[in-house]
Enzyme design. Sequence first.
Site, mmCIF file in Angstrom:
data_model
loop_
_atom_site.group_PDB
_atom_site.id
_atom_site.type_symbol
_atom_site.label_atom_id
_atom_site.label_comp_id
_atom_site.label_asym_id
_atom_site.label_seq_id
_atom_site.Cartn_x
_atom_site.Cartn_y
_atom_site.Cartn_z
ATOM 1 N NE ARG A 102 18.911 15.441 19.979
ATOM 2 C CZ ARG A 102 17.736 15.233 18.950
ATOM 3 N NH1 ARG A 102 17.985 15.061 17.708
ATOM 4 N NH2 ARG A 102 16.479 15.688 19.524
ATOM 5 C CG HIS A 129 13.925 13.076 23.450
ATOM 6 N ND1 HIS A 129 14.425 14.340 23.728
ATOM 7 C CD2 HIS A 129 13.483 13.200 22.213
ATOM 8 C CE1 HIS A 129 14.401 15.094 22.624
ATOM 9 N NE2 HIS A 129 13.832 14.590 21.742
ATOM 10 C CD GLN A 132 9.264 14.375 21.504
ATOM 11 O OE1 GLN A 132 9.892 15.187 20.647
ATOM 12 N NE2 GLN A 132 7.875 14.705 21.245
ATOM 13 C CG ASP A 224 10.668 7.285 18.517
ATOM 14 O OD1 ASP A 224 11.199 7.606 17.343
ATOM 15 O OD2 ASP A 224 11.788 6.998 19.316
ATOM 16 C CB CYS A 264 9.004 11.865 19.107
ATOM 17 S SG CYS A 264 9.973 10.469 18.649
ATOM 18 N NE ARG A 292 10.867 18.793 22.058
ATOM 19 C CZ ARG A 292 12.214 18.349 21.352
ATOM 20 N NH1 ARG A 292 11.872 17.501 20.299
ATOM 21 N NH2 ARG A 292 13.198 18.595 21.778
HETATM 22 N N1 CP Z 1 11.561 14.808 18.458
HETATM 23 C C1 CP Z 1 12.917 15.489 18.176
HETATM 24 O O1 CP Z 1 13.650 15.537 19.230
HETATM 25 O O2 CP Z 1 13.338 15.605 16.730
HETATM 26 P P1 CP Z 1 14.905 16.251 16.407
HETATM 27 O O3 CP Z 1 15.448 14.871 16.714
HETATM 28 O O4 CP Z 1 14.404 16.646 14.934
HETATM 29 O O5 CP Z 1 15.341 17.264 17.120
HETATM 30 N N1 NVA Z 2 14.428 7.423 19.390
HETATM 31 C C1 NVA Z 2 14.737 8.476 18.466
HETATM 32 C C2 NVA Z 2 14.102 9.829 18.862
HETATM 33 C C3 NVA Z 2 14.440 10.929 17.837
HETATM 34 C C4 NVA Z 2 13.708 12.090 18.426
HETATM 35 C C5 NVA Z 2 16.087 8.407 18.286
HETATM 36 O O1 NVA Z 2 16.874 8.458 19.178
HETATM 37 O O2 NVA Z 2 16.730 8.541 17.417
#
Ligand code: CP
Ligand code: NVA
Length: 305
Positions: A102, A129, A132, A224, A264, A292
């Site tokens: 990430r 993502h 997701q 989101d 998400c 997930r």
């Molecule tokens: N939805 C998601 O990716 O959650 P986290 O940011 O907690 O991993």
């Molecule tokens: N759009 C959000 C998604 C988190 C899972 C972010 O990038 O923070």
Amino acid sequence: MTSRDFLSIRDVSAGELTALLDLAADIKAHPTRFSSALEGKALALIFEKPSLRTRVSFDVGIHQLGGFSVPLQPSEIQLGKRESVHDVARNLERMVQGIMIRAFSHKLVEDLARAASIPVINGLTDFSHPCQALADVFTIREIKGRLEGLKLCFVGDGNNVAHSLMFAAARTGMHMTIACPHGYEPDPTAMKLAHDDRISTDIRIEVNHDPRDAVRNADVVYTDVWASMGQEAEAEKRRSDFKDFQVDSTLMERAASEAIFMHCLPAHRGEEVTDEVIDSPQSVVFQQAENRLHVQKALLVELMK
Ligand code: CP
Ligand code: NVA
């Protein structure tokens, strides 16, 4: 899967995506059958941003497949600073069998994948993502029994999650409307790529600046956070720009009668969604979160077996 990496939903064809969802359903139904699928294999986990679901689902997922995880602190490895992305890749490929990362920069993840001979999985970047979106289409298919022809309305920022959902909608034949304020549209390149990918030209992937109009007859209403990780300084401005884009019961009433609500997570309750909606029977957010685990196990099996 023909691609060795999973950086984008676009890395899998429509057929491969369906096969991945079928494998995930099999794994969810019969987890013990896969308990030694990746025996002794190591998956490196790198998080430059916070996480709950991604961290836990990959950690538990690799263990349930007979492998193990190797969490790496960004402060220890300092990708691209202490050591070049290329050199980190060339070291890790000699010791682990896969990398989940990430990161802020999508390009960094692409560079890592290019340099490494082992699979690299995108666990979220500022651009996309895909894990997701994989869980999202799996969840929709699980509940609705199909994907093609459904109407998905994403209410909020045209962000990383919206981009991956657009790519997934194009591949699976869902119509998708992004209801966002002016200035918060999805990236035009992502929009064009999603259009090019549509399995049929009948599929509509479009932007609408009126959420009340956009959610009309939607089978899925998705939202989101208004300020993503890394955009904290803009949070106050965004709260004002997005104030007409909250998913509340009145908005949900305009969707189809059997519509589901998705997010998400993490959710900022009282901002993009009300408690009433996220805690309603229409909300499938925790089923979505659980999925997930199942879809990523399918992905790990496909990429690391
Ligand atoms: N939805 C998601 O990716 O959650 P986290 O940011 O907690 O991993
Ligand atoms: N759009 C959000 C998604 C988190 C899972 C972010 O990038 O923070």
